[in-house]
Design a protein around this motif. Structure first.
Motif, PDB file in Angstrom:
ATOM      1  N   SER A 166      -5.839   6.252  -5.373  1.00 26.25           N
ATOM      2  CA  SER A 166      -5.548   5.298  -4.303  1.00 26.25           C
ATOM      3  C   SER A 166      -5.617   5.975  -2.933  1.00 26.25           C
ATOM      4  O   SER A 166      -5.338   7.168  -2.786  1.00 26.25           O
ATOM      5  N   VAL A 167      -5.981   5.168  -1.935  1.00 24.67           N
ATOM      6  CA  VAL A 167      -5.889   5.595  -0.549  1.00 24.67           C
ATOM      7  C   VAL A 167      -4.923   4.659   0.156  1.00 24.67           C
ATOM      8  O   VAL A 167      -4.556   3.604  -0.371  1.00 24.67           O
ATOM      9  N   ALA A 168      -4.528   5.033   1.361  1.00 24.53           N
ATOM     10  CA  ALA A 168      -3.421   4.343   2.022  1.00 24.53           C
ATOM     11  C   ALA A 168      -3.642   2.841   2.147  1.00 24.53           C
ATOM     12  O   ALA A 168      -2.758   2.047   1.850  1.00 24.53           O
ATOM     13  N   THR A 169      -4.811   2.435   2.609  1.00 22.85           N
ATOM     14  CA  THR A 169      -5.033   1.018   2.893  1.00 22.85           C
ATOM     15  C   THR A 169      -5.607   0.256   1.706  1.00 22.85           C
ATOM     16  O   THR A 169      -5.843  -0.945   1.801  1.00 22.85           O
ATOM     17  N   ARG A 170      -5.850   0.927   0.596  1.00 23.36           N
ATOM     18  CA  ARG A 170      -6.373   0.251  -0.607  1.00 23.36           C
ATOM     19  C   ARG A 170      -5.721   0.868  -1.840  1.00 23.36           C
ATOM     20  O   ARG A 170      -6.242   1.799  -2.433  1.00 23.36           O
ATOM     21  N   ARG A 171      -4.601   0.311  -2.193  1.00 23.74           N
ATOM     22  CA  ARG A 171      -3.915   0.778  -3.392  1.00 23.74           C
ATOM     23  C   ARG A 171      -4.655   0.285  -4.635  1.00 23.74           C
ATOM     24  O   ARG A 171      -5.073  -0.865  -4.694  1.00 23.74           O
ATOM     25  N   GLN A 172      -4.773   1.147  -5.606  1.00 19.26           N
ATOM     26  CA  GLN A 172      -5.438   0.806  -6.866  1.00 19.26           C
ATOM     27  C   GLN A 172      -4.419   0.871  -7.996  1.00 19.26           C
ATOM     28  O   GLN A 172      -3.875   1.944  -8.279  1.00 19.26           O
TER      29      GLN A 172
END
Length: 937
Positions: free
Chosen positions: A743-749
């Protein structure tokens, strides 16, 4: 002279007619005969000495007798194997809804011994209600149609939050004892309901209108005759059956939300049939090839022509006024009874609801060290919703047999059109986004069921059921513009990734099954015992497919600056330097097909061990097979998942009753929670509303749960209860939606994963008491009830962690996802003899873990809020009509989630960071219902 005599004759005739009709007015009495185990006594004989007639109870122990008002009667009730009972002072009133009686019979000490027990009608109704509460085979909580009517709840999802130990997420997904929706199961009229959601294992209870419900029961402990696939609760919804009277009921209501009523409402243009719940303008064009990869094999010219076939008028905005929330319901109930004891009944109901609601929401996410926000958005949401519900139930009963056909249909259409603005510091852009998110859902449930009693001691029940469940997202549109952060540059369309796309998905789920059981009753000494054996099967077929389309950069950069309602006009695709529609966002695993088969058999013993002990015990075996086919990422190879598992699920419920009004219950069981199709499908979906994606895991394992419960119950008098319970659950391989390490900050997976183990324990308290103890002589205090329930829950899940490369990390622990540390319900209810009613209801849940974080991103919790509802009602027009005023969510506190920044899970202002927040508004509703009494045989 003749005219004068004629007037006298007419006057005399009218007076005679009125006198006769007044003196000989008959009213129907509805009764039921039960034994001490809460079981109906089919064939019981009810003799009424004053009219010299006898009646026989049907297979459900029910009987109907027409009696004259103003008189008192004596009923003599007999049944083979039971003591005869004489019930005195039976009378009927002109208000037919009050004319019910439940008669309890005791087992005869010895066959042939003639002992007559004397009682009164009032005492019998009291003991009947007490017996119903006391003699459930398992620990359960429930709500009747009468209680539901006194709440402002419009659908089953909202009703469920009133049940002890239950809470609701997103107004539709039930959480029982702190366990998320995937650990709970739903039955309607005895038939299992499939998951209604494409992205998780959950049933959306908001599709069932509350007006069509007879009662709701949540079983919290397992018995062998019910499915063993739950850990929190088994929600049983029962719709109305043979009516007690013939009537036509019409209801209409108008609601006014303080944030929405008569304000400007923005949306795309509505379709001609949207108000009926069916879309008619958002389908894929017929020229588009739906098979994966075919579109890319076409020539550039062909692709441009297909792109131009997509409707280009759907982007334009339309302004309207958010009028009152409208609700209508119509119910026709009819019963035809023959003199030979047979009856045919039907209940047909229709409901309709339409609303336009406005919300101003904020969404923020901050850096882990407490610095600046990654993004800070403001959403202007315009939610349009329409639902249509229909119920058609038919039942025939005669003596020892009953056959019923029950059907329920609901169509729900929701469109959330929202504008989003705000800075995104990670992308160094100011964002301006428009999106239209449509969910169109259909539910059809049908059951053909029968109950038969043979030779007095053998009872057979069967059920053949079918359900159809669909969810469609036609043309989910996202259009994003951006410009350099903090500048006055013109906004240009953002075509990178999935920032601008059109998404189409369709899920269909067919389920068919049967249930069959045989129960044999016999005596050991003077105690009746029951052995019950049976089986069931359920086959489900699910088909899901999704298509997501993006846009390529145009040769003419000026096209990127066009406004939202002109940018994707057909001519902007046909020109050589225009936009191109792309399939770069598509994946071969964006579709899957699944089949599952569940076969079960069980044996259950219901043993009375003396007068004070009752043991319900046995075992259930379930064989489950699941097949799913999808595609692997970036290849043409198929992903085939084929699993088979057999589970043995023993359970017991022991009840000790030291005195007549007290129970002490102990229960233990083993249950399971199996993966849903969506949870094992390798399909990923990004939701712009939650700013997160969800993916399945093909090698997911089913969870095994050990359950233990103990509860003390005290029933002071009819309609009253005080109880306290404790429970414990141990999970092996619990399934949770966890944050992916990529995951990255603005797109949680998020991804469905197995944890190692989990433990959950808690306590529940419940009471319902009238206030007559303040003054024994006060009649109005006897009608004033205070109710409440509270649950306190703690859990810990052990996680096996890995880094982005799959290397193991030290294990960690935290609460289970979706768990609240406490839940509270309270209420004050009053009903007068004059038809006035009032209720004040309160609900609150503790901070709930909504989205799981990790070492890089904090957990997202839902903040507690106080929910107050008030309802006032008055019977009018000779008690055939009712006017209701309802105030929902009186305090209008924000629905808020926050990123937890320290070890204290509760919200800490100045430390924790708000993730999302909006106020739903307070809703004032005025409703009127009228009951047209239709006389019948």
């Amino acid at each position: 002279m003749q005219r004068k005599n004629l007037r006298k004759l007419i006057t005399l005739f009218l007076l005679l007619f009125i006198a006769l009709s007044t003196s000989a007015q008959t009213v129907r009495l509805n009764g039921r005969v039960l034994n001490q185990k809460n079981e109906p006594i089919a064939g019981a004989s009810i003799s009424v000495s004053e009219i010299n007639r006898s009646f026989a109870a049907d297979i459900e122990g029910r009987f109907v007798i027409s009696l004259e008002t103003g008189k008192k009667y004596t009923f003599t009730v007999t049944a083979v194997g039971y003591q005869t009972k004489a019930v005195d002072e039976v009378e009927v009133k002109t208000t037919e809804i009050d004319n019910t009686i439940t008669i309890m019979l005791n087992v005869a000490a010895k066959e042939g011994t003639e002992i007559v027990i004397r009682s009164t009608a009032r005492r019998e109704n009291t003991s009947g209600l007490l017996s119903f509460q006391r003699n459930n085979t398992s620990l359960s909580s429930g709500l009747s149609a009468d209680f539901i009517r006194r709440t402002p709840d419009k659908n089953t999802g909202e009703v469920l939050k009133r049940v002890s130990g239950a809470s609701i997420q997103d107004n539709k997904f039930v959480i029982v004892r702190g366990l998320s929706d995937r650990y709970n199961q739903a039955l309607i009229n005895g038939a299992q309901l499939p998951s209604s959601e494409p992205d998780k294992k959950a049933f959306s209870f908001d599709v069932i209108p509350s007006q069509l419900i007879d009662n709701i029961i949540i079983n919290k402990t397992a018995t062998p005759d019910l499915t063993g696939e739950f850990a929190g609760g088994l929600v049983q919804i029962n719709t109305k059956d043979i009516p007690t009277k013939n009537s036509l009921t019409l209801g209409v209501g108008f609601g006014f939300n303080t944030q929405s009523a008569f304000k400007q409402f923005i949306s795309n243009e509505r379709g001609a049939t949207d108000f009926l719940g069916f879309d008619d303008r958002r389908n894929l064009p017929s020229s588009y090839p739906v098979k994966y990869g075919v579109f890319n094999t076409l020539s550039a010219e062909q692709r441009r022509e297909i792109a131009a076939d997509f409707r280009d008028d759907v982007w334009a905005e339309q302004n309207s006024v958010a009028g009152p929330i409208q609700s209508y319901n119509l119910t026709w109930a009819n019963a035809v009874r023959s003199e030979k004891g047979g009856a045919f009944g039907s209940v047909i109901g229709l409901t309709y609801r339409n609303s336009k609601l406005l919300y101003n929401a904020t969404k923020e996410l901050f850096e882990r060290d407490g610095g600046q926000a990654f993004f800070s958005y403001e959403d202007q949401q315009n939610k349009y919703s329409t639902s249509i519900g229909a119920l058609a139930n038919f039942a025939w009963t005669k003596k020892n047999h009953k056959i019923a056909l029950k059907n329920l249909f609901n169509q729900l259409y929701e469109d959330n059109y929202y504008n989003r603005q705000g800075p995104n510091t990670e992308n160094l852009q100011d964002i301006y986004l428009r999106s239209s998110v449509v969910n169109q859902r259909s539910l059809l449930s049908s059951q053909l069921e029968g109950t038969h009693t043979f030779w007095r001691d053998l009872k057979a029940t069967w059920n053949i059921n079918y359900s159809y469940n669909s969810k469609e997202q036609p043309d989910l549109r996202v259009l994003t513009y951006g410009r350099s952060l903090g500048t006055n540059d013109p906004f240009a369309v953002n075509l990178r990734g999935n920032n601008t796309n059109r998404f189409f998905s369709n899920l269909t789920d067919h389920a068919a099954g049967y249930n069959l059981s045989l129960a044999y009753t016999f005596n050991i000494g003077k105690q009746k015992q029951t052995v019950k054996a049976g089986g069931n099967a359920l086959v489900r077929i699910r088909d899901f497919r999704a298509i997501i389309l993006g846009y390529g950069e145009p040769g003419d950069a000026n096209l990127n600056l066009l406004p939202y309602n002109r940018i994707f006009a057909s001519e902007n695709f046909l020109k050589g330097n225009g936009f191109e529609m792309t399939t770069s966002l598509q994946n071969p695993q964006d579709k899957y097909f699944g089949i599952s088969a569940l076969n079960a058999a069980y044996i259950m013993f219901d043993n009375k061990l003396g007068d004070k002990w009752r043991l319900v015990w046995g075992s259930r075996v379930e064989s489950f097979q699941q097949f799913l086919k999808s595609q692997q990422q970036g290849t043409d190879k198929a992903v085939v998942i084929n699993t088979e598992k057999i589970d043995f699920l023993p359970s017991f419920n022991l009840t000790y009753s030291p005195v007549n009004r007290t129970n002490i219950r102990i229960a233990g069981s083993r249950t399971v929670a199996r993966p849903e199709f969506r949870e094992i499908a390798p399909f990923t979906f990004f939701d712009f509303e939650t700013i997160a994606s969800t993916a399945g895991t093909p090698d997911l394992k089913r969870s095994s749960i050990l359950n233990a419960d103990v509860r003390y119950e005290w029933y002071p008098q009819a309609g009253e209860v005080v109880s306290a319970a404790a429970f414990y659950k141990q999970f092996t391989d619990p399934i949770e939606l966890r944050l992916n390490s990529a995951s990255v900050a603005t797109r949680r997976q998020y991804q469905f994963q197995n944890a190692v183990s989990a433990d959950l324990y808690g306590a529940e308290f419940e009471f319902r008491k009238n206030l007559s103890f303040f003054s024994k002589s006060s009649e109005w205090l006897k009608r004033l009830f205070i109710t409440g329930n509270a649950s306190f829950i703690f859990s810990e899940v052990l996680l096996a962690n890995t880094d982005a490369s799959g290397n193991p990390l030290p294990a960690t622990s935290r609460p289970l996802q979706g768990q609240s540390p406490y839940l509270v319900n309270a209420g004050l209810q009053y009903d007068s003899e004059g038809g006035f009613g009032a209720s004040i209801l309160y609900n609150k849940i503790g901070q709930r873990l909504a989205l799981v974080g990790n070492t890089d991103f904090g957990d997202i919790y839902e903040r507690p809020r106080d929910l107050f509802d008030i309802q006032i009602s008055q019977k009018v027009i000779k008690r055939k009509g009712e006017v209701r005023l309802t105030i929902s969510d009186l305090l209008n506190q924000p629905i808020q989630t926050y990123e937890n920044r320290n070890s204290a899970k509760s919200y800490q202002p100045g430390t924790d960071k708000t993730f999302s927040s909006f106020n739903p508004g307070t809703t004032f509703t005025v409703a009127f219902t009228y009951d047209f009494d239709l006389k019948g045989k």
